[in-house]
Design a protein around this motif. Structure first.
Motif, PDB file in Angstrom:
ATOM      1  N   ARG A  14       0.827  -1.218   0.000  1.00 54.02           N
ATOM      2  CA  ARG A  14       0.000   0.000   0.000  1.00 54.02           C
ATOM      3  C   ARG A  14       0.856   1.262   0.000  1.00 54.02           C
ATOM      4  N   LYS A  15       2.050   1.186   0.550  1.00 53.17           N
ATOM      5  CA  LYS A  15       2.942   2.353   0.620  1.00 53.17           C
ATOM      6  C   LYS A  15       3.610   2.655  -0.721  1.00 53.17           C
ATOM      7  N   ARG A  16       3.705   1.650  -1.598  1.00 54.77           N
ATOM      8  CA  ARG A  16       4.376   1.861  -2.891  1.00 54.77           C
ATOM      9  C   ARG A  16       3.640   2.905  -3.714  1.00 54.77           C
ATOM     10  N   PRO A  17       4.370   3.758  -4.433  1.00 58.29           N
ATOM     11  CA  PRO A  17       3.710   4.729  -5.320  1.00 58.29           C
ATOM     12  C   PRO A  17       2.892   3.998  -6.383  1.00 58.29           C
ATOM     13  N   PHE A  18       1.784   4.595  -6.800  1.00 53.82           N
ATOM     14  CA  PHE A  18       0.894   3.979  -7.783  1.00 53.82           C
ATOM     15  C   PHE A  18       1.634   3.611  -9.066  1.00 53.82           C
ATOM     16  N   GLU A  19       2.585   4.455  -9.484  1.00 49.69           N
ATOM     17  CA  GLU A  19       3.325   4.211 -10.728  1.00 49.69           C
ATOM     18  C   GLU A  19       4.154   2.927 -10.677  1.00 49.69           C
ATOM     19  N   GLU A  20       4.404   2.393  -9.491  1.00 49.86           N
ATOM     20  CA  GLU A  20       5.183   1.160  -9.346  1.00 49.86           C
ATOM     21  C   GLU A  20       4.301  -0.075  -9.207  1.00 49.86           C
ATOM     22  N   LYS A  21       2.994   0.102  -9.216  1.00 52.46           N
ATOM     23  CA  LYS A  21       2.081  -1.029  -9.051  1.00 52.46           C
ATOM     24  C   LYS A  21       1.624  -1.566 -10.406  1.00 52.46           C
ATOM     25  N   GLU A  22       1.241  -2.842 -10.428  1.00 53.36           N
ATOM     26  CA  GLU A  22       0.741  -3.446 -11.661  1.00 53.36           C
ATOM     27  C   GLU A  22      -0.471  -2.701 -12.204  1.00 53.36           C
ATOM     28  N   SER A  23      -1.305  -2.207 -11.343  1.00 51.69           N
ATOM     29  CA  SER A  23      -2.534  -1.539 -11.784  1.00 51.69           C
ATOM     30  C   SER A  23      -2.257  -0.248 -12.548  1.00 51.69           C
ATOM     31  N   TYR A  24      -1.033   0.245 -12.495  1.00 47.92           N
ATOM     32  CA  TYR A  24      -0.674   1.446 -13.239  1.00 47.92           C
ATOM     33  C   TYR A  24      -0.812   1.235 -14.752  1.00 47.92           C
ATOM     34  N   ARG A  25      -0.813  -0.021 -15.197  1.00 46.14           N
ATOM     35  CA  ARG A  25      -0.912  -0.304 -16.630  1.00 46.14           C
ATOM     36  C   ARG A  25      -2.148   0.320 -17.246  1.00 46.14           C
ATOM     37  N   TRP A  26      -3.222   0.481 -16.464  1.00 45.98           N
ATOM     38  CA  TRP A  26      -4.450   1.088 -16.991  1.00 45.98           C
ATOM     39  C   TRP A  26      -4.194   2.549 -17.360  1.00 45.98           C
ATOM     40  N   VAL A  27      -3.509   3.275 -16.493  1.00 42.31           N
ATOM     41  CA  VAL A  27      -3.180   4.682 -16.769  1.00 42.31           C
ATOM     42  C   VAL A  27      -2.155   4.757 -17.894  1.00 42.31           C
TER      43      VAL A  27
ATOM     44  N   ILE B 159     -10.317   1.611 -10.645  1.00 51.33           N
ATOM     45  CA  ILE B 159      -9.329   2.053  -9.663  1.00 51.33           C
ATOM     46  C   ILE B 159      -9.401   3.574  -9.552  1.00 51.33           C
ATOM     47  N   ALA B 160      -9.360   4.088  -8.338  1.00 47.97           N
ATOM     48  CA  ALA B 160      -9.495   5.533  -8.113  1.00 47.97           C
ATOM     49  C   ALA B 160      -8.485   6.333  -8.927  1.00 47.97           C
ATOM     50  N   GLU B 161      -7.229   5.891  -8.977  1.00 48.73           N
ATOM     51  CA  GLU B 161      -6.207   6.624  -9.719  1.00 48.73           C
ATOM     52  C   GLU B 161      -6.503   6.655 -11.217  1.00 48.73           C
ATOM     53  N   VAL B 162      -7.119   5.595 -11.719  1.00 45.85           N
ATOM     54  CA  VAL B 162      -7.498   5.564 -13.138  1.00 45.85           C
ATOM     55  C   VAL B 162      -8.587   6.601 -13.393  1.00 45.85           C
ATOM     56  N   PHE B 163      -9.585   6.645 -12.517  1.00 44.04           N
ATOM     57  CA  PHE B 163     -10.664   7.621 -12.681  1.00 44.04           C
ATOM     58  C   PHE B 163     -10.143   9.052 -12.542  1.00 44.04           C
TER      59      PHE B 163
END
Length: 189
Positions: free
Chosen positions: A96-109, A135-139
């Protein structure tokens, strides 16, 4: 090539989804791959397919990304249930502490921004995805860019009961078809 074809369209649906390429049963493919799904070994592929809503025809791939996960460290053999629970809680906290850009879900953005920068400004791109992209960051990125999105259902709340079947896939396809027809009707009025 696909971006050039899409440039000829006023509107295009960009359908994104992720799949696992499971090489678990291919002994020669064990090296260089990582864990996927529930115990498999292979690669992860995220694709974005362009569809012309006027005719419901695929125009080609707009974006793809392939990656593998790093294998997790094996827990100590003498680990107690309490130690396991504590180790897993720590791993969740670190994730949860990792920045969003380092997560797998970042692929959507990543897909959204890459596609929109490669497609002609005169083409309206409607990004279509299932719950995985919810995902909130995608929205936030969609809102920031002024993009359009549509979300399909996926497992119909049966995620933990049965694997996806042809009936669910067919329902998803019908929803996509309805989106295309809705777009056509909206254009005619």
């Amino acid at each position: 090539m696909t971006a050039e074809t899409v440039a000829e369209c006023e509107v295009v649906l960009c359908v994104g989804d992720t799949t696992f390429l499971d090489y678990d049963n291919i002994v020669a493919k064990k090296e260089g791959y990582g864990p996927i799904g529930k115990g498999g070994n292979g690669l992860i592929l995220h694709s974005a397919l362009a569809i012309d809503p006027e005719i419901g025809q695929s125009l080609g791939m707009l974006w793809q990304k392939v990656w593998h996960r790093e294998p997790k460290q094996k827990p100590p053999k003498d680990e107690t249930p309490e130690q396991k629970k504590k180790r897993q809680a720590q791993a969740r906290y670190e994730a949860r502490k990792r920045p969003f850009e380092e997560k797998e879900s970042y692929r959507w953005v990543e897909a959204l921004t890459t596609i929109e920068s490669s497609v002609s400004k005169s083409t309206r791109v409607i990004h279509v995805f299932d719950r995985e992209g919810d995902i909130a960051e995608v929205f936030d990125k969609v809102r920031e860019r002024g993009s359009d999105i549509a979300r399909l259902g996926g497992y119909l709340e049966h995620r933990h009961k049965t694997p996806i079947g042809i009936q669910v896939l067919w329902r998803g396809w019908l929803k996509l078809h309805d989106l295309c027809e809705g777009w056509q009707l909206a254009r005619e009025t």
